[in-house]
Design a protein around this motif. Sequence first.
Motif, PDB file in Angstrom:
ATOM      1  N   HIS A 173      50.325  29.567  63.069  1.00 27.87           N
ATOM      2  CA  HIS A 173      49.524  29.765  61.855  1.00 27.87           C
ATOM      3  C   HIS A 173      49.028  31.206  61.772  1.00 27.87           C
ATOM      4  CE1 HIS A 173      49.046  25.920  59.835  1.00 27.87           C
ATOM      5  NE2 HIS A 173      49.043  25.333  61.022  1.00 27.87           N
TER       6      HIS A 173
ATOM      7  N   ALA B 212      48.414  30.491  55.223  1.00 26.49           N
ATOM      8  CA  ALA B 212      48.287  29.318  54.357  1.00 26.49           C
ATOM      9  C   ALA B 212      49.650  28.950  53.794  1.00 26.49           C
ATOM     10  CB  ALA B 212      47.301  29.591  53.232  1.00 26.49           C
ATOM     11  N   ALA B 213      50.507  29.946  53.654  1.00 26.00           N
ATOM     12  CA  ALA B 213      51.887  29.761  53.211  1.00 26.00           C
ATOM     13  C   ALA B 213      52.615  31.074  53.428  1.00 26.00           C
ATOM     14  CB  ALA B 213      51.951  29.354  51.745  1.00 26.00           C
TER      15      ALA B 213
ATOM     16  N   LYS C 207      44.579  26.032  46.597  1.00 24.86           N
ATOM     17  CA  LYS C 207      45.329  25.334  47.645  1.00 24.86           C
ATOM     18  C   LYS C 207      45.278  26.129  48.943  1.00 24.86           C
ATOM     19  CE  LYS C 207      49.283  23.382  46.679  1.00 24.86           C
ATOM     20  NZ  LYS C 207      50.739  23.159  46.377  1.00 24.86           N
ATOM     21  N   ALA C 208      45.446  27.452  48.851  1.00 23.86           N
ATOM     22  CA  ALA C 208      45.374  28.291  50.051  1.00 23.86           C
ATOM     23  C   ALA C 208      44.002  28.184  50.704  1.00 23.86           C
ATOM     24  CB  ALA C 208      45.679  29.742  49.681  1.00 23.86           C
TER      25      ALA C 208
ATOM     26  N   ARG D  55      41.898  25.703  50.595  1.00 22.85           N
ATOM     27  CA  ARG D  55      41.752  24.392  51.241  1.00 22.85           C
ATOM     28  C   ARG D  55      42.466  24.361  52.585  1.00 22.85           C
ATOM     29  NH1 ARG D  55      39.508  20.510  48.016  1.00 22.85           N
ATOM     30  NH2 ARG D  55      39.444  20.936  45.761  1.00 22.85           N
ATOM     31  N   ARG D  56      43.661  24.939  52.641  1.00 23.08           N
ATOM     32  CA  ARG D  56      44.420  24.947  53.893  1.00 23.08           C
ATOM     33  C   ARG D  56      43.717  25.779  54.963  1.00 23.08           C
ATOM     34  NH1 ARG D  56      50.764  25.661  51.872  1.00 23.08           N
ATOM     35  NH2 ARG D  56      50.952  23.581  50.915  1.00 23.08           N
TER      36      ARG D  56
ATOM     37  N   LYS E 213      40.556  24.031  56.178  1.00 20.18           N
ATOM     38  CA  LYS E 213      40.877  22.940  57.103  1.00 20.18           C
ATOM     39  C   LYS E 213      41.064  23.465  58.520  1.00 20.18           C
ATOM     40  CE  LYS E 213      44.267  19.255  57.925  1.00 20.18           C
ATOM     41  NZ  LYS E 213      45.524  18.628  57.446  1.00 20.18           N
ATOM     42  N   LYS E 214      41.779  24.594  58.666  1.00 22.01           N
ATOM     43  CA  LYS E 214      41.973  25.194  59.985  1.00 22.01           C
ATOM     44  C   LYS E 214      40.648  25.690  60.562  1.00 22.01           C
ATOM     45  CE  LYS E 214      46.238  24.366  60.319  1.00 22.01           C
ATOM     46  NZ  LYS E 214      46.653  23.296  61.256  1.00 22.01           N
TER      47      LYS E 214
ATOM     48  N   ARG F 263      55.777  24.516  58.418  1.00 21.44           N
ATOM     49  CA  ARG F 263      54.729  23.531  58.156  1.00 21.44           C
ATOM     50  C   ARG F 263      55.121  22.122  58.607  1.00 21.44           C
ATOM     51  NH1 ARG F 263      53.375  22.387  53.285  1.00 21.44           N
ATOM     52  NH2 ARG F 263      54.926  23.522  52.068  1.00 21.44           N
TER      53      ARG F 263
ATOM     54  N   ASP G 243      54.674  23.705  63.226  1.00 21.19           N
ATOM     55  CA  ASP G 243      53.239  23.448  63.369  1.00 21.19           C
ATOM     56  C   ASP G 243      52.972  22.091  64.026  1.00 21.19           C
ATOM     57  OD1 ASP G 243      52.866  25.850  62.108  1.00 21.19           O
ATOM     58  OD2 ASP G 243      52.361  24.991  60.158  1.00 21.19           O
TER      59      ASP G 243
END
Length: 437
Positions: free
Chosen positions: A289, A308-309, A317-318, A320-321, A324-325, A424, A428
């Motif tokens: 990551h 995030a991507a 969305k980024a 949120r990802r 979360k981490k 992903r 991961d």
Amino acid sequence: MKVFTADAVPGRPYWWDHVAWPTLGERPPNQTEILIIGAGYTGLSAAIAANDSGARVLVIDSGQPGQGASTRNGGMLGAHPRIGWDTLASRYGPSVADALFSEAADALSWIKKLLRNEKIACDYEECGRVQLAYTSDHFAAQKRMAAQISEKGGGPCEILSRDELSNYIATPLYKGAIRFPKHGALHPAKYLHGLLSAVLSRKITVVSNCPAVSVQNAGTKWRVSTPHGEITADKIVLATNGYTGQQFQWFNQRVFPVPSFIIATEPLSPELIKELAPSRHMMVETRTHHSYFRVSPDGSRILFGGRAALVDIDLTKAARRLRKKMVEIWPGLRDVQLSHVWTGNTGFTFDQLPHVGDRNGVHYALGYSGGGTVLAPWLGRKAALRAVGAPEGETAFTQTRFSSRWFHSGGRPHFLRPLDLWYRHWVDRREDKTAND
């Protein structure tokens, strides 16, 4: 719960809240000796070096100077090769591997002198950095890396056991770490503005909103077309990194943009900050990551970045990802909202090394692969010195192969989309399983 605070403006970097952008000209002179294309860390450092060598210099940027990666990164100051010594030696030979390790340490020392000499006030702090091992295998690899860094002159470092990590970060997630005591932190936008001020104080012309539309060799001169007229230059230094356009096709095939996303929390109490990160070290992970996180310079927030991507995605969305981490590391932040989320392009190469050289008369320094805070100004200076013929322009980063790949002909790096899915949905998950075994 809500992700963002009521006053959050997704897309605006946290760092921009603390600087005022100068008003620059938007019409360049039609002649110069050294034309520098790109006004981030690389280009501004190149301008200083070329000017101080006696050349007449012009800097142009397609937008506002520094509003690319130079003011969008995490502000972590450290330089050792992303690639291990064994891999470098197998590719380029032991002497080149040794030189790359040694030069990274030289670059870090030089940057600290630059901050002092140019009186750049950028909240610099030599706080150190810890690289946190996510799995036992990662920790074993760190021990080998630390031995190589120490042996090859890459700067001081030490191994931290799992029991020692509580002095640096409040989480049980990691198996150990490497600590780099001479690495540091700064405010990247103030850093950029300090470099820009140093350039402008030398009466060097910097022109904003002036993209190089085309570049043509005209015998002993270069003709560069811009929306504001044509510029004739004796030499060109290309300093566009992750924002290199398709008009520079050969370079565009070799340096590709990878987005990095960063979030900032709402203000936190001093007591909570002290609990989460008691030593205020910069922190990065070994898992793929590539998460990196730190306390803000004023001690009020956590800034958290990473993958995030591998492609551009919606910033919510980024956020949120990444959140979360962050909560995986610090569960106590699960109710904290975010004040900022933003992204910027890192300029990656296929060997994850920056490159310096001369391509058919165009001098360049590109491809820092996430290490540009130190290496961009250092190698921008080297490229400029090479352009003016100064022997101090010698660098080990000219001794590696700046190669492309058959699956990337330039333009948008479409190969990153399947790679994003692979990371992903396979890498991961496998890494998480290994960490929990």
